[in-house]
Design an enzyme around this catalytic site. Structure first.
Site, PDB file in Angstrom:
ATOM      1  N   THR A  16     -47.630 -31.242 -49.834  1.00 62.02           N
ATOM      2  CA  THR A  16     -47.244 -31.303 -48.417  1.00 62.02           C
ATOM      3  C   THR A  16     -45.812 -30.808 -48.226  1.00 62.02           C
ATOM      4  OG1 THR A  16     -48.779 -33.123 -48.075  1.00 62.02           O
ATOM      5  CG2 THR A  16     -47.052 -32.842 -46.425  1.00 62.02           C
ATOM      6  N   LYS A  32     -54.827 -28.824 -42.560  1.00 62.73           N
ATOM      7  CA  LYS A  32     -55.306 -29.679 -43.651  1.00 62.73           C
ATOM      8  C   LYS A  32     -56.783 -29.927 -43.368  1.00 62.73           C
ATOM      9  CE  LYS A  32     -54.566 -33.170 -46.839  1.00 62.73           C
ATOM     10  NZ  LYS A  32     -53.830 -33.148 -48.111  1.00 62.73           N
ATOM     11  N   GLU A 101     -53.590 -26.691 -46.662  1.00 59.33           N
ATOM     12  CA  GLU A 101     -53.335 -27.617 -47.780  1.00 59.33           C
ATOM     13  C   GLU A 101     -54.619 -28.301 -48.221  1.00 59.33           C
ATOM     14  OE1 GLU A 101     -50.348 -30.755 -47.241  1.00 59.33           O
ATOM     15  OE2 GLU A 101     -51.082 -31.754 -49.070  1.00 59.33           O
ATOM     16  N   GLY A 102     -54.917 -28.234 -49.513  1.00 57.06           N
ATOM     17  CA  GLY A 102     -56.070 -28.936 -50.070  1.00 57.06           C
ATOM     18  C   GLY A 102     -55.826 -30.428 -50.167  1.00 57.06           C
ATOM     19  N   ALA A 103     -56.763 -31.107 -50.791  1.00 65.67           N
ATOM     20  CA  ALA A 103     -56.607 -32.535 -51.100  1.00 65.67           C
ATOM     21  C   ALA A 103     -56.656 -32.648 -52.612  1.00 65.67           C
ATOM     22  CB  ALA A 103     -57.721 -33.338 -50.446  1.00 65.67           C
ATOM     23  N   GLY A 104     -55.710 -33.373 -53.190  1.00 68.07           N
ATOM     24  CA  GLY A 104     -55.684 -33.531 -54.643  1.00 68.07           C
ATOM     25  C   GLY A 104     -55.546 -32.177 -55.324  1.00 68.07           C
TER      26      GLY A 104
HETATM   27  N1  LIG Z   1     -38.635 -32.051 -53.549  1.00 65.43           N
HETATM   28  C1  LIG Z   1     -38.850 -33.286 -53.073  1.00 65.43           C
HETATM   29  N2  LIG Z   1     -37.802 -34.041 -52.677  1.00 65.43           N
HETATM   30  C2  LIG Z   1     -37.997 -35.291 -52.215  1.00 65.43           C
HETATM   31  N3  LIG Z   1     -39.187 -35.901 -52.135  1.00 65.43           N
HETATM   32  C3  LIG Z   1     -40.264 -35.190 -52.523  1.00 65.43           C
HETATM   33  C4  LIG Z   1     -40.156 -33.862 -53.000  1.00 65.43           C
HETATM   34  N4  LIG Z   1     -41.385 -33.422 -53.315  1.00 65.43           N
HETATM   35  C5  LIG Z   1     -42.232 -34.428 -53.047  1.00 65.43           C
HETATM   36  N5  LIG Z   1     -41.560 -35.500 -52.567  1.00 65.43           N
HETATM   37  C6  LIG Z   1     -42.141 -36.790 -52.171  1.00 65.43           C
HETATM   38  O1  LIG Z   1     -43.149 -37.129 -53.122  1.00 65.43           O
HETATM   39  C7  LIG Z   1     -44.263 -37.689 -52.469  1.00 65.43           C
HETATM   40  C8  LIG Z   1     -45.487 -36.818 -52.738  1.00 65.43           C
HETATM   41  O2  LIG Z   1     -45.278 -35.541 -52.144  1.00 65.43           O
HETATM   42  P1  LIG Z   1     -46.397 -34.878 -51.226  1.00 65.43           P
HETATM   43  O3  LIG Z   1     -46.856 -35.817 -50.175  1.00 65.43           O
HETATM   44  O4  LIG Z   1     -45.839 -33.566 -50.768  1.00 65.43           O
HETATM   45  O5  LIG Z   1     -47.545 -34.687 -52.321  1.00 65.43           O
HETATM   46  P2  LIG Z   1     -49.024 -34.126 -52.103  1.00 65.43           P
HETATM   47  O6  LIG Z   1     -49.343 -33.338 -53.312  1.00 65.43           O
HETATM   48  O7  LIG Z   1     -49.098 -33.442 -50.796  1.00 65.43           O
HETATM   49  O8  LIG Z   1     -49.903 -35.462 -52.053  1.00 65.43           O
HETATM   50  P3  LIG Z   1     -51.434 -35.609 -51.505  1.00 65.43           P
HETATM   51  O9  LIG Z   1     -52.296 -35.313 -52.693  1.00 65.43           O
HETATM   52  O10 LIG Z   1     -51.466 -37.036 -51.076  1.00 65.43           O
HETATM   53  O11 LIG Z   1     -51.622 -34.642 -50.367  1.00 65.43           O
HETATM   54  C9  LIG Z   1     -43.913 -37.792 -50.989  1.00 65.43           C
HETATM   55  O12 LIG Z   1     -43.390 -39.061 -50.731  1.00 65.43           O
HETATM   56  C10 LIG Z   1     -42.838 -36.723 -50.827  1.00 65.43           C
HETATM   57  O13 LIG Z   1     -41.953 -37.004 -49.767  1.00 65.43           O
HETATM   58 MG   LIG Z   2     -50.341 -33.791 -49.168  1.00 58.98          MG
END
Ligand SMILES: Nc1ncnc2c1ncn2[C@@H]1O[C@H](COP(=O)(O)OP(=O)(O)OP(=O)(O)O)[C@@H](O)[C@H]1O
Ligand SMILES: [Mg+2]
Length: 209
Positions: A16, A32, A101-104
């Site tokens: 995300t 999404k 954006e995918g999931a997982g």
């Molecule tokens: N570079 C970064 N700096 C600060 N926080 C980050 C950073 N990258 C990711 N995070 C934090 O890590 C957590 C996971 O990130 P994110 O939600 O983007 O993962 P995701 O892969 O999209 O997860 P999901 O599979 O649930 O969609 C979130 O709380 C996000 O704010």
């Molecule tokens: Mg995400």
């Protein structure tokens, strides 16, 4: 229409955050298709991207499926007596570069027969892989790249998230024959401003078809 599909090596790796940076860098829109976990986060990843990328909600296209439970899409759907079909998904019309954006990760089930990678194949967009920067990422990233290429999906690049790690970056580029289009270090605080700075460092030239 042009766009990219952002997948990840795992859940919670930063898809995300990477998507928000890409929306910002490409002045794009976001979709999404399948959102789980709205019980805890009613607006889902869409709300986070709207905030972080600083784009109006009109540029955030609504998910095709949303589920309350923070589980894999097949499990979250089953809990609500619902199911997902591949035919449910068509790329929405959009006049800007669309970041999907995918999931997982790529092998997350959507139902008993279909995985996320089947949806990626159906949509046919070039793929950006979001991956952690630290220990373990070489293996996870190379496995993900292998799965994508086995389906003839175009790999547009990798975004690494977390503390900068030049050796892992080099190893992924070398063994994965892929371009790391950017590294997003831990942003503290994570705000639209710090995200915009990180987005400026992404090399998005040639990313879109
Ligand atoms: N570079 C970064 N700096 C600060 N926080 C980050 C950073 N990258 C990711 N995070 C934090 O890590 C957590 C996971 O990130 P994110 O939600 O983007 O993962 P995701 O892969 O999209 O997860 P999901 O599979 O649930 O969609 C979130 O709380 C996000 O704010
Ligand atoms: Mg995400």
């Amino acid at each position: 229409m042009s766009g990219i599909f952002v997948t990840g090596t795992d859940t919670d790796v930063g898809k995300t955050v990477a998507s928000a940076a890409l929306v910002r860098a490409l002045d794009g829109a976001y979709w999404k298709p399948v959102q789980s976990g709205t019980a805890d986060l009613p607006e889902g990843d869409s709300g986070i991207v709207a905030h972080l990328a600083g784009v109006p909600f009109g540029r955030i296209l609504p998910p095709r499926h949303s589920f309350a439970a923070p589980l894999s899409p097949d499990q979250a759907a089953a809990l609500e007596g619902r199911s997902i079909a591949l035919d449910d998904f068509t790329l929405p019309a959009c006049d800007r570069p669309l970041v999907v954006e995918g999931a997982g990760g790529v092998l997350v089930p959507l139902n008993d027969q279909v995985l996320m990678i089947d949806l990626m194949e159906r949509l046919g967009l070039p793929v950006v892989v979001a991956a952690r920067s630290g220990l373990g990422t070489i293996n996870h990233t190379l496995l993900t790249l292998q799965a994508l290429r086995a389906r003839d999906l175009t790999v547009a690049g990798v975004v690494l998230l977390g503390p900068l790690n030049a050796r892992n970056r080099t190893a992924i580029e070398h063994f994965g024959a892929v371009r790391v289009i950017g590294e997003i270090p831990p942003l503290a605080p994570l705000t639209p401003e710090t995200l915009a700075n990180a987005a400026r460092d992404l090399d998005v030239k040639g990313l879109l078809p």
